[in-house]
Design a protein around this motif. Structure first.
Motif, short mmCIF file in Angstrom:
data_model
loop_
_atom_site.label_atom_id
_atom_site.label_comp_id
_atom_site.label_asym_id
_atom_site.label_seq_id
_atom_site.Cartn_x
_atom_site.Cartn_y
_atom_site.Cartn_z
N UNK A 99 0.53 -1.51 0.11
CA UNK A 99 0.25 -0.18 0.33
C UNK A 99 0.93 1.13 0.10
N UNK A 100 0.56 2.03 -1.02
CA UNK A 100 1.53 3.54 -0.86
C UNK A 100 0.04 4.81 -0.46
N UNK A 101 0.97 5.51 0.07
CA UNK A 101 -0.33 6.17 0.29
C UNK A 101 0.62 7.70 0.56
N UNK A 102 -0.10 8.72 -0.48
CA UNK A 102 0.22 10.44 -0.30
C UNK A 102 0.03 10.85 0.21
N UNK A 103 -0.09 11.45 0.90
CA UNK A 103 -0.25 12.97 2.06
C UNK A 103 -1.77 12.92 2.00
N UNK A 113 -13.00 0.29 12.20
CA UNK A 113 -12.46 -0.51 13.36
C UNK A 113 -11.68 -2.55 12.29
N UNK A 114 -11.85 -1.98 11.25
CA UNK A 114 -10.78 -3.06 11.05
C UNK A 114 -9.77 -3.48 10.91
N UNK A 115 -8.75 -4.20 10.60
CA UNK A 115 -7.32 -4.87 10.75
C UNK A 115 -7.05 -4.94 9.82
N UNK A 116 -5.93 -4.73 10.12
CA UNK A 116 -4.55 -4.85 8.74
C UNK A 116 -4.45 -5.62 8.33
N UNK A 117 -4.13 -6.44 7.55
CA UNK A 117 -3.92 -7.52 7.00
C UNK A 117 -2.41 -7.97 6.92
N UNK A 118 -1.47 -9.25 7.73
CA UNK A 118 -0.75 -9.30 8.51
C UNK A 118 -0.10 -9.41 6.77
N UNK A 119 1.53 -9.03 7.28
CA UNK A 119 2.36 -9.26 5.77
C UNK A 119 2.18 -8.03 4.77
N UNK A 120 1.12 -7.52 4.05
CA UNK A 120 1.11 -6.36 3.97
C UNK A 120 1.31 -5.21 4.40
N UNK A 121 2.75 -4.60 3.61
CA UNK A 121 3.47 -3.34 3.48
C UNK A 121 3.27 -1.94 3.44
N UNK A 147 0.82 -3.47 14.81
CA UNK A 147 0.24 -4.67 15.41
C UNK A 147 -0.06 -5.87 14.70
N UNK A 148 -0.06 -5.47 13.23
CA UNK A 148 -0.25 -6.53 12.29
C UNK A 148 1.05 -7.61 12.39
N UNK A 149 2.49 -6.88 12.00
CA UNK A 149 3.47 -7.43 11.76
C UNK A 149 3.91 -6.93 10.71
N UNK A 195 8.18 -9.65 -4.66
CA UNK A 195 8.14 -10.70 -3.42
C UNK A 195 8.95 -10.65 -2.58
N UNK A 196 9.38 -9.24 -2.52
CA UNK A 196 10.50 -8.64 -1.44
C UNK A 196 10.33 -8.17 -0.68
N UNK A 197 8.91 -6.81 -0.66
CA UNK A 197 8.36 -5.74 0.46
C UNK A 197 8.16 -6.01 1.71
N UNK A 198 8.09 -7.17 1.86
CA UNK A 198 7.52 -7.19 3.49
C UNK A 198 8.55 -7.78 4.35
N UNK A 199 9.96 -7.93 3.42
CA UNK A 199 11.11 -9.00 4.46
C UNK A 199 12.08 -8.13 4.80
#
Length: 199
Positions: A99-103, A113-121, A147-149, A195-199
């Protein structure tokens, strides 16, 4: 390379959104520009904000999910300002590679109140003196992602322009800050594709 869904700001699909898409395509990525306004574009934030209120955020969030239905899991959700909130929403409902967030950054509590998915950088970019910046929201989202890791990076760029990557907004555009943002964002997309972004 990466498949990217790009969401516009509250001002609509301005030239800066198209330029961003072209830049990412030139780097080898496939980009879907999501137009939630059916072609309508604004120059004034207050007028644009009233239009968003007319549509309503639930409707916009629904449109965001509909727009990415054709995309395969693992795509990058990206967005400017209000579009960053759309990218976050999509990332909580679909399996995204990043996910890329600009401004823009919203605490997940604002999205229901949903949770962030684990492994999503994620990568968050802001101008240091952006008048719309809410540091407490950035901090809350960083805490949600952590918190999601998942890995999250926050980049603060010098300047005060909100949409500082958009050359069609001369009062906000900052070429040096924009170049720094795109260097990091393009690297993020390359790493996501490998596939290396989350490492």
């Amino acid at each position: 390379m990466a498949e990217i869904a790009l969401f516009h700001s509250v001002l609509g699909v301005r030239p800066g959104v198209h330029e961003a898409a072209q830049r990412l395509r030139a780097a080898g990525h496939e980009v879907l520009v999501v137009d939630q306004y059916d072609g309508r574009v604004f120059d004034d934030y207050e007028e644009a904000g009233r239009y968003v209120e007319e549509i309503g955020y639930p409707a916009l969030m629904g449109r965001a999910l509909e727009a990415v239905e054709p995309l395969r899991d693992g795509f990058v959700a990206a967005g400017f300002s209000n579009g960053a909130g759309m990218a976050e929403h999509v990332a909580t409902q679909r399996t995204c590679g990043g996910v890329l967030l600009f401004s823009g950054a919203l605490p997940l509590a604002v999205l229901g109140g949903v949770a962030w998915r684990a492994g999503t950088p994620a990568q968050i970019h802001y101008a240091q003196d952006d008048p719309f910046r809410r540091q407490e929201w950035i901090d809350a989202l960083v805490a949600d992602i952590t918190a999601s890791g998942s890995r999250v990076e926050v980049f603060d760029h010098p300047g005060s322009g909100h949409l500082f990557t958009d050359p069609s907004l001369p009062g906000e555009h900052d070429p040096l800050a924009a170049a720094s943002l795109w260097e990091r964002a393009e690297a993020f997309c390359r790493d996501t594709a490998r596939g290396t972004c989350g490492t």
